[in-house]
Design a protein around this motif. Structure first.
Motif, mmCIF file in Angstrom:
data_model
loop_
_atom_site.group_PDB
_atom_site.id
_atom_site.type_symbol
_atom_site.label_atom_id
_atom_site.label_comp_id
_atom_site.label_asym_id
_atom_site.label_seq_id
_atom_site.Cartn_x
_atom_site.Cartn_y
_atom_site.Cartn_z
ATOM 1 N N LYS A 1 -19.588 -9.181 24.210
ATOM 2 C CA LYS A 1 -21.101 -9.121 24.800
ATOM 3 C C LYS A 1 -21.751 -8.650 25.875
ATOM 4 O O LYS A 1 -23.041 -8.077 25.740
ATOM 5 N N ASN A 2 -21.030 -7.828 26.529
ATOM 6 C CA ASN A 2 -21.619 -6.756 27.487
ATOM 7 C C ASN A 2 -21.845 -5.056 26.714
ATOM 8 O O ASN A 2 -22.393 -5.181 27.221
ATOM 9 N N LEU A 3 -20.998 -4.656 25.623
ATOM 10 C CA LEU A 3 -21.481 -3.708 25.118
ATOM 11 C C LEU A 3 -22.496 -3.795 24.630
ATOM 12 O O LEU A 3 -23.184 -3.289 24.540
ATOM 13 N N ASP A 4 -22.636 -5.492 23.646
ATOM 14 C CA ASP A 4 -23.742 -4.764 23.461
ATOM 15 C C ASP A 4 -24.090 -6.886 23.375
ATOM 16 O O ASP A 4 -23.766 -7.582 22.604
ATOM 17 N N THR A 5 -25.851 -7.516 23.846
ATOM 18 C CA THR A 5 -25.420 -8.440 23.643
ATOM 19 C C THR A 5 -26.017 -9.209 22.707
ATOM 20 O O THR A 5 -25.718 -10.773 22.423
ATOM 21 N N SER A 6 -26.118 -8.712 21.351
ATOM 22 C CA SER A 6 -26.652 -9.453 20.605
ATOM 23 C C SER A 6 -25.580 -9.445 19.530
ATOM 24 O O SER A 6 -25.410 -9.719 18.970
ATOM 25 N N ASP A 7 -24.815 -8.379 19.861
ATOM 26 C CA ASP A 7 -23.562 -8.676 18.745
ATOM 27 C C ASP A 7 -22.587 -9.790 18.919
ATOM 28 O O ASP A 7 -22.984 -10.173 20.233
ATOM 29 N N ASN A 8 -21.572 -9.865 18.416
ATOM 30 C CA ASN A 8 -20.742 -11.159 18.302
ATOM 31 C C ASN A 8 -19.419 -10.799 18.474
ATOM 32 O O ASN A 8 -19.160 -11.058 17.521
ATOM 33 N N LEU A 9 -18.859 -11.336 18.884
ATOM 34 C CA LEU A 9 -16.986 -11.682 18.074
ATOM 35 C C LEU A 9 -16.679 -12.507 17.007
ATOM 36 O O LEU A 9 -17.423 -13.138 16.547
ATOM 37 N N THR A 10 -15.825 -11.709 16.260
ATOM 38 C CA THR A 10 -15.804 -12.280 14.650
ATOM 39 C C THR A 10 -14.655 -12.369 14.663
ATOM 40 O O THR A 10 -14.220 -13.673 13.597
ATOM 41 N N PHE A 11 -13.529 -11.985 14.920
ATOM 42 C CA PHE A 11 -12.333 -11.662 15.071
ATOM 43 C C PHE A 11 -11.466 -10.746 15.839
ATOM 44 O O PHE A 11 -11.933 -9.486 15.963
ATOM 45 N N PHE A 12 -9.872 -11.160 16.383
ATOM 46 C CA PHE A 12 -9.434 -10.576 16.445
ATOM 47 C C PHE A 12 -7.833 -10.250 16.138
ATOM 48 O O PHE A 12 -6.876 -10.929 15.851
ATOM 49 N N ARG A 13 -7.088 -8.399 16.618
ATOM 50 C CA ARG A 13 -6.314 -9.238 15.881
ATOM 51 C C ARG A 13 -5.341 -7.924 17.227
ATOM 52 O O ARG A 13 -5.473 -7.067 17.224
ATOM 53 N N ILE A 14 -4.430 -8.702 17.653
ATOM 54 C CA ILE A 14 -2.996 -8.536 18.863
ATOM 55 C C ILE A 14 -1.960 -7.852 17.637
ATOM 56 O O ILE A 14 -0.707 -8.838 17.090
ATOM 57 N N ARG B 1 -7.221 -4.741 17.501
ATOM 58 C CA ARG B 1 -8.185 -4.339 17.204
ATOM 59 C C ARG B 1 -9.405 -5.499 17.270
ATOM 60 O O ARG B 1 -8.968 -7.012 16.847
ATOM 61 N N VAL B 2 -10.723 -4.998 17.749
ATOM 62 C CA VAL B 2 -11.169 -6.104 17.703
ATOM 63 C C VAL B 2 -12.361 -6.260 16.981
ATOM 64 O O VAL B 2 -13.167 -5.262 16.920
ATOM 65 N N ARG B 3 -12.846 -6.750 15.880
ATOM 66 C CA ARG B 3 -13.635 -7.105 15.020
ATOM 67 C C ARG B 3 -15.187 -8.000 15.210
ATOM 68 O O ARG B 3 -14.675 -9.154 15.839
ATOM 69 N N SER B 4 -16.211 -7.619 15.414
ATOM 70 C CA SER B 4 -17.453 -8.202 15.721
ATOM 71 C C SER B 4 -18.789 -7.851 14.521
ATOM 72 O O SER B 4 -18.186 -7.762 14.031
ATOM 73 N N ASN B 5 -19.498 -8.115 14.620
ATOM 74 C CA ASN B 5 -20.716 -8.523 13.636
ATOM 75 C C ASN B 5 -21.050 -7.114 13.509
ATOM 76 O O ASN B 5 -21.175 -6.361 12.287
ATOM 77 N N LYS B 6 -21.069 -5.765 14.752
ATOM 78 C CA LYS B 6 -21.694 -5.193 14.882
ATOM 79 C C LYS B 6 -20.479 -4.148 14.555
ATOM 80 O O LYS B 6 -20.689 -2.282 14.565
#
Lengths: 112, 106
Positions: free
Chosen positions: A67-80, B79-84
């Motif tokens: 959100k801080n990088l782009d307020t219109s964006d949303n997290l979908t997934f992450f992999r550690i 790896r962090v994935r977002s919509n954009k």
């Protein structure tokens, strides 16, 4: 789409977890509800609680970062990925799915 | 390393980073040094600042989580994935490489 009943969701959840558990390399999976409570887990209690606590808060950080990088964006997934294993976190509308698998070169559940 | 050695090393590094940043789908990259300062970036200053302030902290936290779960384990990649976008974080001994690219197709 007609709203799915709670019971259907529960069944779908069980089904998904079962399928995930069948993949080679999957060490465990945890489903956390919107209140941050693990509702399903294939790991023992202590591990479940530990993973839930650590990854829920990390997920919030990841969400904030996006959100801080782009307020219109949303997290979908992450992999550690770590030396010994790989943790996948998939937030959804009603649940958060966490899958822990071994890191290896062969295609894993996440890639297929 | 000799002076020549250092020059070659830097040239090779810049070459590699340039190639990486020009790769299909890559929006840009940032290299953060051991002290938490930006050593290379292909983004503008404003965005780079945002990346530095958000990603360094997140990377440390992630590393802590890995170590909390198993003190013998260590973070190798995030790896962090977002919509954009998709943010790839490669934490190394002396630096952190951050690449931001289009979300890869599934």
């Amino acid at each position: 789409m007609a709203p799915r009943g709670d019971r259907n969701k529960g069944v779908e959840l069980e089904e998904t977890l079962r399928r995930l558990g069948n993949y080679e390399g999957v060490i465990g999976s945890i489903v956390i509800n919107m209140e941050g409570i693990p509702v399903k887990s294939t790991l023992d209690n202590a591990s479940t609680v530990q993973y839930t606590a650590l990854l829920s808060s990390l997920m919030i950080q990841a969400k904030t970062m996006i959100k801080n990088l782009d307020t219109s964006d949303n997290l979908t997934f992450f992999r550690i990925r770590s030396e010994k294993n790989e943790i996948l976190v998939a937030p959804d509308q009603d649940y958060i799915l966490i899958v822990i698998q071994t890191s290896k070169e062969a295609p894993t559940a996440a890639e297929t | 390393m000799t002076y020549e050695g250092v020059k070659n090393y830097r040239a090779e590094l810049e070459e590699t980073l340039k190639r990486l940043s020009e790769h299909d789908g890559v929006q840009g990259l940032v290299v953060i040094d051991k002290e938490g300062r930006v050593s290379q970036t292909t983004f503008d200053q404003q965005y780079t600042k945002k990346i530095l302030s958000n990603i360094s902290g997140f990377t440390s936290q992630t590393r802590n989580v890995v170590r909390d779960l198993d003190p013998m384990n260590d973070l190798s990649f995030v790896r962090v994935r977002s919509n954009k976008t998709e943010i790839l974080i490669a934490p190394e001994e002396d630096y952190i490489l951050v690449v931001i690219q289009q979300p890869s197709q599934d």
